[in-house]
Motif scaffolding. Structure first.
Motif, mmCIF file in Angstrom:
data_model
loop_
_atom_site.group_PDB
_atom_site.id
_atom_site.type_symbol
_atom_site.label_atom_id
_atom_site.label_comp_id
_atom_site.label_asym_id
_atom_site.label_seq_id
_atom_site.Cartn_x
_atom_site.Cartn_y
_atom_site.Cartn_z
ATOM 1 N N VAL A 138 -3.220 5.946 7.893
ATOM 2 C CA VAL A 138 -2.370 6.189 6.731
ATOM 3 C C VAL A 138 -0.909 6.090 7.158
ATOM 4 O O VAL A 138 -0.556 6.375 8.307
ATOM 5 N N ASP A 190 -0.756 8.338 10.635
ATOM 6 C CA ASP A 190 -1.680 9.442 10.932
ATOM 7 C C ASP A 190 -3.087 8.962 10.598
ATOM 8 O O ASP A 190 -3.287 7.850 10.082
ATOM 9 N N SER A 191 -4.100 9.796 10.890
ATOM 10 C CA SER A 191 -5.497 9.552 10.496
ATOM 11 C C SER A 191 -6.047 8.211 10.947
ATOM 12 O O SER A 191 -6.490 7.414 10.121
ATOM 13 N N PHE A 199 0.520 8.856 0.692
ATOM 14 C CA PHE A 199 0.140 7.943 1.773
ATOM 15 C C PHE A 199 -0.417 6.646 1.218
ATOM 16 O O PHE A 199 -1.082 6.615 0.185
ATOM 17 N N GLU A 246 -5.520 17.474 8.807
ATOM 18 C CA GLU A 246 -5.668 17.856 10.210
ATOM 19 C C GLU A 246 -4.318 18.120 10.863
ATOM 20 O O GLU A 246 -4.156 19.072 11.636
ATOM 21 N N TYR A 247 -3.336 17.283 10.583
ATOM 22 C CA TYR A 247 -2.001 17.531 11.151
ATOM 23 C C TYR A 247 -1.459 18.851 10.639
ATOM 24 O O TYR A 247 -0.839 19.620 11.382
ATOM 25 N N ARG A 300 1.769 17.695 1.599
ATOM 26 C CA ARG A 300 2.176 16.324 1.843
ATOM 27 C C ARG A 300 1.793 15.750 3.198
ATOM 28 O O ARG A 300 1.950 14.573 3.418
ATOM 29 N N GLU A 306 -5.891 9.045 1.491
ATOM 30 C CA GLU A 306 -6.021 9.733 2.778
ATOM 31 C C GLU A 306 -7.390 9.549 3.401
ATOM 32 O O GLU A 306 -8.333 9.104 2.749
ATOM 33 N N ARG A 365 3.018 7.122 5.601
ATOM 34 C CA ARG A 365 3.619 7.945 4.547
ATOM 35 C C ARG A 365 4.447 7.098 3.587
ATOM 36 O O ARG A 365 5.165 6.201 3.999
ATOM 37 N N THR A 393 -1.279 15.160 6.331
ATOM 38 C CA THR A 393 -2.743 15.087 6.324
ATOM 39 C C THR A 393 -3.316 16.471 6.620
ATOM 40 O O THR A 393 -2.631 17.334 7.167
#
Lengths: 437, 178
Positions: free
Chosen positions: A343, A329-330, A350, B119-120, B115, A372, A345, B117
């Motif tokens: 990131v 993600d991100s 993360f 935004e998600y 847990r 993050e 998990r 992010t």
């Protein structure tokens, strides 16, 4: 004088003349350059001398020892140099240059003369004057530090940049900005609501962010980076989140759920003229532009769990970035264009990984606690991120080497969602000029 | 005796009316006073004025105020926006409560644990609120009353860092708006 003496005098004369003409780096010894595209960054050892105070010694405007600290911190934070400050006995044999200079105050204006000499011969390499209001002395030091980095790498440093972030206070979150070293910290919002996801305009003048200040769902706003009103960019039904400017500043990529599902859209810089890029029942969010503006990386759970994908700017050619990690993600695209950070998990939250834009050479760069929101510095050398590795969330920087990340102090603010500004224009009144040594 | 009654009766009737009007002061419209010649029967109090002395009939709709705590939240599994059996059963009860009362506005908030992010989780929270909304609409709650707001992981109900806290935060939460 002998022929050798004449030759030596001519050589020194040439060196001085070239320096005086402002082409200070034309005749620099080649062994103090480093290849900035090299993956292995070996730091150059330099010695910093205390900046001398000339002129009115009793003036409180002379920043004195504080300036020495700021300069040493800037040089160390650049990841280009290892800085020694005091000679104890014999100086280290591998010192390549000495950094120093002078301060002078006159009528509320301050002049910093920044100087570089090679070592051990102490030939002058650079001599440059920086002028500005006394209250802006930090900007002068940062300019000099960035010029020192420019001298040795061919590209300016990032000491003169700013960091935007979000600070939690009880149940609210406000937007803050600070210098790259943590100084001059100030709040940009006092909405007593929740602000998230700041994102800089390419010229550093504006910040996009998400906020619940309207009392409805999350909406996208924009505000000047140096205090000003807040303007609505997108307040459509559903979620309006995750906004980021295109590299030319003309467009904004964002996540909207106005059609019932989180999808990625591109709007103009005012938030109008929407075009939808994704069309998928999964969650699509966190769009970021490549530095060319031709591609967009984003997060999608269309395969079942969140993963980073890349698509063309028109939404076509969607491809998953990496198959080596199970939950990513991100995404953040390096300004150099060649790498993405994201990131992944872990059991603690993360970690941060980096890979090439084609997904190859995946490697972990930050682990420990939960880490993050990675964002790149404008020179692509550093990643800033939020981490709770020391207990509460704060802002940290990694230089993508084997050193542990260092914290940017934010007082007693719990900080998250950091974003690194582009290189900024010189503050008004601050100027520089080369000087004959 | 008859003459006495004929004199007193209207006075008694009037007194009865006054007693019934009771604490309903200026705001409440007073019932029509009877003409003095006819002992008019006591009119039934409509619209029901809130009096502390006279009992009022139980209202059939609309008057009981719906409070946020009358509606139960529903909880979700990790990374999921699917309604499980417990959630559906809770929503059945909430739907009945909502059908039995009119409320100006229902806000369904979507929440996540810490847990994912930020935004998600804003998107996942919306998914959860939408799942609850869609179920309530299918159960007869008017769609026009409902607003969905996702808070992602930004407004946890339990600030702990273990599964018991996380489970409390993965929810669709109902609040009565105005």
């Amino acid at each position: 004088m002998s022929l050798v003496g004449y030759a030596a005098a001519l050589a020194v004369g040439f060196a001085l003349a070239a320096t005086a003409a402002g082409a200070a780096w034309a005749d620099m010894p080649s062994d103090v350059r480093i290849d900035i595209r090299s993956d292995v960054v070996r730091r150059i050892r330099v010695h910093e001398e205390s900046l001398k105070e000339t002129g009115n010694r009793s003036s409180p405007a002379i920043p004195g020892l504080q300036a020495d600290e700021v300069l040493a911190n800037d040089l160390d934070a650049s990841a280009v140099f290892t800085v020694s400050r005091g000679w104890t006995g014999v100086p280290p044999i591998d010192v390549q240059a000495v950094i120093g200079g002078e301060w002078n105050v006159s009528g509320g204006q301050i002049k910093l003369t920044g100087q570089i000499w090679d070592f051990p011969a102490r030939h002058p390499i650079l001599s440059r004057e920086y002028r500005g209001p006394a209250s802006d002395w930090r900007a002068l030091v940062h300019r000099f530090a960035d010029d020192v980095v420019l001298q040795f790498t061919g590209e300016p440093g990032v000491a003169g940049t700013r960091i935007a972030f979000v600070a939690r206070q009880g149940t609210t979150k406000e937007l803050y900005v600070m210098d790259a070293d943590g100084a001059r910290l100030e709040a940009l919002t006092s909405d007593h609501s929740i602000a998230l996801s700041p994102s800089w305009a390419p010229d550093g003048s504006l910040l996009l962010f998400t906020s619940y200040r309207s009392g409805h769902g999350p909406r996208i706003f924009v505000t000047p980076a140096t205090h000003g009103p807040v303007y609505l960019v997108s307040g459509r039904p559903g979620n309006n989140t995750s906004a980021s400017y295109s590299p030319d500043g003309r467009e904004i990529a964002c996540t909207l759920s106005q059609d019932g599902n989180s999808e990625i859209y591109v709007a103009d810089a005012r938030g109008s003229s929407l075009r939808r890029l994704t069309n998928n029942p999964g969650i699509d969010t966190s769009p970021v532009w490549s530095p060319t503006g031709r591609e967009i990386a984003f997060t999608s759970d269309r395969s079942g769990s969140p993963q980073v994908y890349v698509m063309d700017r028109d939404g076509g050619n969607v491809r998953r970035l990496s198959y080596e990690v199970s939950y990513t993600d991100s995404p953040a695209w390096s300004p150099k264009g060649d790498q993405l950070a994201f990131v992944a998990r872990t059991s603690d939250g993360f970690e941060i990984d980096v890979c090439k834009a084609d997904g190859s050479q995946l490697r972990r760069v930050v682990s420990g606690g939960s880490n993050e929101n990675p964002h790149w510095s404008p020179d692509g050398r550093h990643l800033i991120f939020a981490s709770n590795r020391d207990g509460v969330f704060g802002v940290y920087v990694t230089d993508l080497d084997d050193r542990p990340p260092r914290r940017i102090p934010t007082g007693d603010l719990t900080a998250s969602s950091p974003a690194w500004s582009p290189r900024l224009h010189e503050p008004r009144g601050v100027g520089s000029a080369d000087r004959s040594p | 005796m008859n003459r006495l009654l004929r004199t007193i009766a209207p006075i008694l009737a009037l007194l009865g009316l006054i007693a019934l009007a009771g604490c309903a002061h200026k705001a409440a419209p007073a019932p029509q006073p009877p003409t003095s010649s006819n002992p008019t029967p006591v009119p039934t109090p409509t619209p029901p004025t809130t009096t502390t002395t006279a009992p009022a009939p139980t209202p059939s709709t609309e008057t009981a105020t719906l409070h946020t705590e009358d509606l139960q939240p529903v909880f979700f599994d990790f990374d999921s926006a699917t309604l499980n059996d417990q959630a559906r059963s809770t929503l059945d009860q909430d739907a009945k409560t909502l059908r039995d009362h009119s409320a100006p506005k229902l806000v369904i908030e979507g929440h996540c644990d810490e847990r994912g992010t930020a935004e998600y989780n804003q998107a996942l929270g919306e998914r959860r609120a939408q799942a609850a909304r869609d179920y309530l609409i299918a159960a007869g709650v008017a769609a026009g009353r409902i607003e969905v707001i996702s808070y992602g992981k930004e407004r946890p109900f339990d600030s702990g860092h273990d599964e018991s806290a996380w489970a409390k935060n993965r929810r669709a939460h109902f609040t009565i708006g105005s």
